[in-house]
Design a protein around this motif. Structure first.
Motif, mmCIF file in Angstrom:
data_model
loop_
_atom_site.group_PDB
_atom_site.id
_atom_site.type_symbol
_atom_site.label_atom_id
_atom_site.label_comp_id
_atom_site.label_asym_id
_atom_site.label_seq_id
_atom_site.Cartn_x
_atom_site.Cartn_y
_atom_site.Cartn_z
ATOM 1 N N PRO A 190 64.864 11.831 -48.560
ATOM 2 C CA PRO A 190 65.121 12.833 -47.512
ATOM 3 C C PRO A 190 64.985 12.264 -46.099
ATOM 4 O O PRO A 190 65.651 12.730 -45.173
ATOM 5 C CB PRO A 190 64.057 13.908 -47.775
ATOM 6 N N LEU A 201 60.164 16.560 -47.720
ATOM 7 C CA LEU A 201 61.099 17.686 -47.754
ATOM 8 C C LEU A 201 60.692 18.775 -46.780
ATOM 9 O O LEU A 201 61.534 19.360 -46.102
ATOM 10 C CB LEU A 201 61.165 18.279 -49.162
ATOM 11 N N TRP A 214 63.284 24.280 -51.886
ATOM 12 C CA TRP A 214 63.720 23.393 -52.960
ATOM 13 C C TRP A 214 63.208 23.897 -54.298
ATOM 14 O O TRP A 214 62.280 24.694 -54.363
ATOM 15 C CB TRP A 214 63.291 21.952 -52.703
#
Ligand code: MG
Ligand code: ZN
Length: 226
Positions: free
Chosen positions: A157, A192, A199
């Motif tokens: 990410p 994240l 997610w």
């Protein structure tokens, strides 16, 4: 200071994206007419995009009319895996367009001529395996999902922020592999959180986390197109 030559190159890129956005808006209008939602799935080769579809499609059977557009540079291997599930599927191979490493709106438009949107409530598009440029091209999707497998590492990410920032949902796949990897799930969650708060962690193989994903798909399929 930028040279004239650099400016020219920037203009060319801007024009390509502008032309793409126009076709993407046409796709969106076409899909809106038949109330068809589109979920674009992007992710690296081997992230588990097709495997996720294989686990998802049987769970949606009888609940909504679902079709799939599978994109690769070459072969119909993914479409063959979907077709055995009795789900209508069109394979797009970008080899014919110079082996493009992403789908653009025109390629999707051509696929929609074969997979009539009016026959579907939801179309999944499995984009070409690539974590970079699929994120730059609007194809007329309702929502975009980026699939990242735990085998790819917790730093992705941070390295490919555009894909994660522009996605509506991140799917962390292959969680059944975690015990076999030197992989730091806590670090991935931290990474994240900085970029994309929503997610789902799942394993298409064991079924862990699949109910949350199916629920998200259902919500997206009912979502108004704007
Ligand atoms: Mg695939
Ligand atoms: Zn590309």
């Amino acid at each position: 200071m930028k040279s004239g030559r650099d400016n020219k190159r920037i203009n060319v890129v801007a024009n390509i994206l502008e032309a793409n956005d126009r076709v993407a808006m046409e796709n969106r209008r076409l899909l809106e007419k038949s109330h068809t939602r589109v979920i674009d799935i992007i992710g690296s080769p081997g992230a588990g995009k097709t495997r996720l579809l294989e686990a998802t499609l049987p769970a949606l059977a009888g609940k909504m009319r679902v079709g799939v557009i599978a994109a690769d540079i070459e072969t119909t291997l993914d479409a063959e895996r979907i077709a055995v599930l009795d789900v209508p599927v069109v394979q797009t191979t970008t080899g014919a367009f110079g082996g493009a490493c992403h789908l653009d709106a025109s390629a999707v438009r051509q696929a929609l001529e074969q997979l009539d949107p009016s026959e579907f409530d939801l179309i999944f598009i499995e984009n070409v395996g690539n974590l970079v440029c699929p994120a730059e091209f609007d194809i007329g999707q309702t929502a975009r999902v980026v699939v990242l497998s735990v085998a790819e590492g917790e730093d992705k990410p941070l390295k490919y922020p555009l894909a994660f920032r522009t996605a509506d949902l991140v799917v962390i796949s292959k969680t059944d592999l975690v015990p076999h990897l030197e992989f730091d799930m806590a670090a991935l969650r931290d990474n994240l959180e900085r970029i994309k708060p929503e997610w789902i962690e799942l394993s298409a193989r064991s079924g862990d986390g699949m109910p949350s994903w199916i629920e998200w798909v259902g919500r997206t399929a009912r979502r108004a197109i704007c």
